[in-house]
Design a protein around this motif. Structure first.
Motif, PDB file in Angstrom:
ATOM      1  N   LYS A 174       6.051  -3.622  -3.354  1.00  0.00           N
ATOM      2  CA  LYS A 174       4.825  -3.130  -3.975  1.00  0.00           C
ATOM      3  C   LYS A 174       3.937  -2.434  -2.934  1.00  0.00           C
ATOM      4  CE  LYS A 174       4.593  -6.711  -7.561  1.00  0.00           C
ATOM      5  NZ  LYS A 174       3.730  -7.756  -8.172  1.00  0.00           N
ATOM      6  N   PRO A 175       4.347  -1.268  -2.481  1.00  0.00           N
ATOM      7  CA  PRO A 175       3.473  -0.522  -1.555  1.00  0.00           C
ATOM      8  C   PRO A 175       2.208  -0.048  -2.266  1.00  0.00           C
ATOM      9  CG  PRO A 175       5.354   0.814  -2.184  1.00  0.00           C
ATOM     10  CD  PRO A 175       5.600  -0.553  -2.758  1.00  0.00           C
ATOM     11  N   ALA A 176       1.166   0.226  -1.512  1.00  0.00           N
ATOM     12  CA  ALA A 176      -0.135   0.592  -2.083  1.00  0.00           C
ATOM     13  C   ALA A 176      -0.503   2.028  -1.750  1.00  0.00           C
ATOM     14  CB  ALA A 176      -1.216  -0.347  -1.580  1.00  0.00           C
ATOM     15  N   ILE A 177      -1.007   2.749  -2.758  1.00  0.00           N
ATOM     16  CA  ILE A 177      -1.553   4.090  -2.548  1.00  0.00           C
ATOM     17  C   ILE A 177      -3.051   3.957  -2.309  1.00  0.00           C
ATOM     18  CG2 ILE A 177      -1.822   6.407  -3.489  1.00  0.00           C
ATOM     19  CD1 ILE A 177       0.391   5.794  -5.462  1.00  0.00           C
TER      20      ILE A 177
ATOM     21  N   VAL B  34       0.156   6.006   1.764  1.00  0.00           N
ATOM     22  CA  VAL B  34       0.849   4.826   1.237  1.00  0.00           C
ATOM     23  C   VAL B  34       0.956   3.802   2.358  1.00  0.00           C
ATOM     24  CG1 VAL B  34       2.953   3.950   0.170  1.00  0.00           C
ATOM     25  CG2 VAL B  34       2.137   6.248  -0.395  1.00  0.00           C
ATOM     26  N   ILE B  35       0.401   2.625   2.116  1.00  0.00           N
ATOM     27  CA  ILE B  35       0.384   1.576   3.128  1.00  0.00           C
ATOM     28  C   ILE B  35       1.240   0.396   2.669  1.00  0.00           C
ATOM     29  CG2 ILE B  35      -1.909   2.257   3.914  1.00  0.00           C
ATOM     30  CD1 ILE B  35      -3.044  -0.124   2.378  1.00  0.00           C
ATOM     31  N   ILE B  36       1.458  -0.526   3.596  1.00  0.00           N
ATOM     32  CA  ILE B  36       2.191  -1.743   3.261  1.00  0.00           C
ATOM     33  C   ILE B  36       1.367  -2.545   2.253  1.00  0.00           C
ATOM     34  CG2 ILE B  36       3.244  -3.847   4.159  1.00  0.00           C
ATOM     35  CD1 ILE B  36       4.522  -1.298   5.237  1.00  0.00           C
ATOM     36  N   GLY B  37       1.991  -2.911   1.172  1.00  0.00           N
ATOM     37  CA  GLY B  37       1.295  -3.680   0.145  1.00  0.00           C
ATOM     38  C   GLY B  37       1.750  -5.133   0.118  1.00  0.00           C
TER      39      GLY B  37
END
Length: 246
Positions: A123-126, A104-107
């Motif tokens: 809204k973090p990104a998978i 999970v990265i910074i979105g």
């Protein structure tokens, strides 16, 4: 290319194989040496030495066939066990190389604008960094505004009161999650939250998924979100206190 040690092993194996084959073709009790008529002793010419050696090896193998079979059985069992162990290790290595790895990265994020009906939203990104799809991807995610002092002593855990979402993520694909703050914050606090001045937007949760081999995995995440001065983008920090994965 064979190494020096392997060459000697192969040479020794070839010699033993030839000796065993020759012993089968040579009668065990054949007279391969000539008897001296005067002394009564056998006289073996140089060209008889190899035949004699083959005959001798054959006789030794015959006399000790039981012990040889026993030793061979043990050696075969060891080799079989070793091959099984190597096969399992290779299988685990292959699975580790091919399985899905979700991180999970910074979105992105949205800040509160009361006149537009917008609340703080993270809204973090998978991201699937693996070589195969991740199946049954389920996650729980939550967002809140914490002061730095509260966040420092807060125990982040999987939010049990948030429904799970489910999907599949292919290799090298990305999916955005969303966590909307359930309430509006006082307008006087918005500026400090955006600048990270003593407080900020926090988002955390857990992603569960199965790899292509049916094995379950999870990834925890926690991020502290603030905004750049011109509000054109966000600045995120990872909180390592809640960041385990398997």
């Amino acid at each position: 290319m064979l190494t020096g040690q392997r060459k000697w092993w192969w040479l020794a194996a070839a010699v033993l194989l030839l000796a065993a084959a020759g012993s089968l073709l040579t009668p065990f009790y054949a007279e391969i040496c000539e008897k001296d008529a005067y002394t009564g002793q056998k006289d073996c010419a140089a060209y008889h030495i190899l035949s004699f050696l083959i005959l001798y090896i054959g006789q030794v193998l015959e006399r000790h066939s039981g012990a040889i079979i026993g030793v061979a059985t043990v050696v075969l069992a060891v080799i079989t066990w070793r091959l099984v162990t190597l096969g399992r290790g290779q299988s685990e290595t292959t699975r580790a190389q091919l399985r899905a790895y979700l991180s999970v990265i910074i979105g992105s994020a949205i800040y509160q604008e009361r006149d537009k009906g917008l609340r703080f939203e993270a809204k973090p990104a998978i991201v699937n960094n693996g070589q195969t799809p991740a199946y049954k991807v389920r996650y729980r995610i939550k967002a809140d505004i914490f002061t730095d002092s509260v966040a420092l002593g807060y125990t982040f855990t999987e939010p049990p009161d948030v429904p799970m979402s489910q999907s599949s993520i292919g290799p090298h694909e990305t999916r955005l999650m969303s966590a909307i703050l359930p309430h509006l914050v006082p307008d006087a606090e918005i500026q400090d939250i955006l600048d990270g001045n003593g407080k900020a937007l926090f988002v955390w949760g857990v992603v569960h998924y199965d790899d292509v081999f049916g094995r379950p995995h999870f990834t925890q995440f926690c991020q502290r979100i603030t905004w750049l001065k011109d509000r054109s983008n966000i600045f995120g920090l990872y909180d390592g206190r809640f960041g385990l994965s398997n």
